[in-house]
Design a protein around this motif. Structure first.
Motif, PDB file in Angstrom:
ATOM      1  N   UNK A 119       3.910   6.378  -1.560  1.00  0.00           N
ATOM      2  CA  UNK A 119       3.212   7.447  -0.840  1.00  0.00           C
ATOM      3  C   UNK A 119       3.800   7.628   0.550  1.00  0.00           C
ATOM      4  N   UNK A 120       3.758   8.854   1.052  1.00  0.00           N
ATOM      5  CA  UNK A 120       4.264   9.091   2.407  1.00  0.00           C
ATOM      6  C   UNK A 120       3.353   8.472   3.462  1.00  0.00           C
ATOM      7  N   UNK A 121       2.126   8.106   3.073  1.00  0.00           N
ATOM      8  CA  UNK A 121       1.206   7.425   3.976  1.00  0.00           C
ATOM      9  C   UNK A 121       0.781   6.086   3.366  1.00  0.00           C
ATOM     10  N   UNK A 122       1.764   5.387   2.828  1.00  0.00           N
ATOM     11  CA  UNK A 122       1.517   4.124   2.118  1.00  0.00           C
ATOM     12  C   UNK A 122       1.295   2.986   3.115  1.00  0.00           C
ATOM     13  N   UNK A 123       0.970   1.802   2.584  1.00  0.00           N
ATOM     14  CA  UNK A 123       0.873   0.621   3.425  1.00  0.00           C
ATOM     15  C   UNK A 123       2.232   0.344   4.074  1.00  0.00           C
ATOM     16  N   UNK A 124       2.187  -0.288   5.252  1.00  0.00           N
ATOM     17  CA  UNK A 124       3.417  -0.610   5.961  1.00  0.00           C
ATOM     18  C   UNK A 124       4.357  -1.436   5.087  1.00  0.00           C
ATOM     19  N   UNK A 125       5.638  -1.153   5.209  1.00  0.00           N
ATOM     20  CA  UNK A 125       6.726  -1.882   4.568  1.00  0.00           C
ATOM     21  C   UNK A 125       6.963  -1.496   3.108  1.00  0.00           C
ATOM     22  N   UNK A 126       6.002  -0.853   2.455  1.00  0.00           N
ATOM     23  CA  UNK A 126       6.223  -0.510   1.057  1.00  0.00           C
ATOM     24  C   UNK A 126       7.288   0.572   0.899  1.00  0.00           C
ATOM     25  N   UNK A 127       7.402   1.461   1.893  1.00  0.00           N
ATOM     26  CA  UNK A 127       8.457   2.469   1.824  1.00  0.00           C
ATOM     27  C   UNK A 127       9.832   1.813   1.918  1.00  0.00           C
ATOM     28  N   UNK A 128       9.977   0.887   2.860  1.00  0.00           N
ATOM     29  CA  UNK A 128      11.261   0.196   3.010  1.00  0.00           C
ATOM     30  C   UNK A 128      11.586  -0.639   1.776  1.00  0.00           C
ATOM     31  N   UNK A 129      10.578  -1.293   1.214  1.00  0.00           N
ATOM     32  CA  UNK A 129      10.806  -2.076  -0.001  1.00  0.00           C
ATOM     33  C   UNK A 129      11.276  -1.187  -1.147  1.00  0.00           C
ATOM     34  N   UNK A 130      10.637  -0.030  -1.284  1.00  0.00           N
ATOM     35  CA  UNK A 130      11.021   0.893  -2.358  1.00  0.00           C
ATOM     36  C   UNK A 130      12.464   1.348  -2.186  1.00  0.00           C
ATOM     37  N   UNK A 131      12.840   1.676  -0.968  1.00  0.00           N
ATOM     38  CA  UNK A 131      14.211   2.115  -0.708  1.00  0.00           C
ATOM     39  C   UNK A 131      15.209   0.999  -0.964  1.00  0.00           C
ATOM     40  N   UNK A 132      14.841  -0.225  -0.581  1.00  0.00           N
ATOM     41  CA  UNK A 132      15.731  -1.367  -0.812  1.00  0.00           C
ATOM     42  C   UNK A 132      15.906  -1.647  -2.304  1.00  0.00           C
ATOM     43  N   UNK A 133      14.799  -1.546  -3.046  1.00  0.00           N
ATOM     44  CA  UNK A 133      14.877  -1.778  -4.486  1.00  0.00           C
ATOM     45  C   UNK A 133      15.718  -0.697  -5.158  1.00  0.00           C
ATOM     46  N   UNK A 134      15.516   0.537  -4.758  1.00  0.00           N
ATOM     47  CA  UNK A 134      16.310   1.643  -5.281  1.00  0.00           C
ATOM     48  C   UNK A 134      17.788   1.432  -4.990  1.00  0.00           C
TER      49      UNK A 134
END
Length: 293
Positions: free
Chosen positions: A233-248
């Motif tokens: 989500x664009x307003x997700x919990x902190x760090x989950x966006x970075x984790x998703x990008x790293x996994x991708x």
């Protein structure tokens, strides 16, 4: 990393219930009396509280799953859905609306419970998900589903578990199956790295750094894995966006198919609540991911 955890572990459950979209969190019979709304399409057959593990050590509540299938249809793709809740709470009955909405469109859905912390620690959670996958692969044909079109999907902690299941073959090997049987992985606001020194992970994973590394899906990315659809989500919990990008990025570096989707105007909670809506972008993306040949 503290933002990964809710200050109130039951806040998610209450919000899902109040939304009126995820069925009744009480017993399965109560959920059946007041099923979540579903779009017009196939009638939905429901099989609730099916034991996927029996015998000594089986948990009469947590080793259960629900099956939602399109009535009268055969050879349909199937999604095994794993709930979130920081590996500490959650229940399959809360997500009945997801089973209803996709089954009405011709996609089978299996929603499993698994044992929770602090009663158990890793790897018990993923061992249970592996057992639920094995049951689905071995039995979904009896319900009309196609075991060769079997996908796994999870939200939050569930996203971690399905990602680990697909990247670390040890868990499926233990139940005489393999990640190659997974047609695709859908991880929604998932966790891909477990930190040994972060409080949010302590009860479920402990403080051993090597063990937490082994519990991290990103640590196992190498070579061929099932295709991934990673959403956050664009307003997700902190760090989950970075984790998703790293996994991708890790999957792409390993030449593994991966789609990364940022869900606009969504939070960690609303991203899963809105999955029951036909016009929800993530619902559409999942449906396309599962039904494309």
């Amino acid at each position: 990393m503290s933002a990964l955890n809710s200050s109130n572990p039951y806040a998610l459950l209450g919000l899902l219930v109040s939304a009126g979209l995820f069925g009744n969190p009480r017993a399965a019979q109560a959920a059946e009396e007041a099923p979540a709304p579903r779009p017009v399409g196939y009638a939905v057959d429901r099989h609730r509280d099916v034991a996927y593990r029996t015998g000594p050590g089986a948990d009469r509540e947590r080793h259960r799953l629900d099956v939602y299938t399109p009535s009268g249809k055969t050879d349909f793709p199937v999604v095994l859905f794993v709930h979130g809740g920081a590996w500490k709470w959650g229940d399959k009955a809360l997500y009945a609306g997801i089973g209803e909405s996709f089954a009405a469109r011709g996609v089978g859905v299996v929603i499993c419970n698994y044992r929770l912390s602090p009663k158990v620690q890793h790897p018990a959670h993923v061992e249970d998900v592996a057992a639920a996958f094995a049951w689905t692969a071995e039995n979904i044909g009896k319900y009309g589903g196609n075991a060769e079109q079997l996908f796994v999907c999870g939200h939050s902690a569930g996203g971690h578990l399905v990602s680990l299941l697909a990247t670390d073959p040890a868990h499926l090997k233990a139940v005489k199956h393999a990640p190659g049987e997974i047609k695709g992985v859908i991880s929604i606001s998932g966790v891909y790295k477990i930190y040994h020194n972060e409080k949010v992970f302590l009860e479920a994973f402990g403080r051993d750094e090597a063990a937490c590394l082994r519990a991290s899906p990103i640590a196992h990315v190498a070579g061929k894995h099932p295709p991934f659809l990673i959403a956050y989500a664009d307003n997700d919990y902190d760090h989950l966006d970075a984790m998703a990008k790293d996994m991708d990025a890790a999957l792409r570096k390993a030449a593994n198919p991966c789609d990364l989707l940022v869900c606009k105007d969504r939070s960690h909670i609303s991203i899963v609540i809105n999955l029951v809506q036909l016009d929800d972008p993530l619902h559409k993306s999942i449906f396309d991911f599962v039904t494309r040949k």
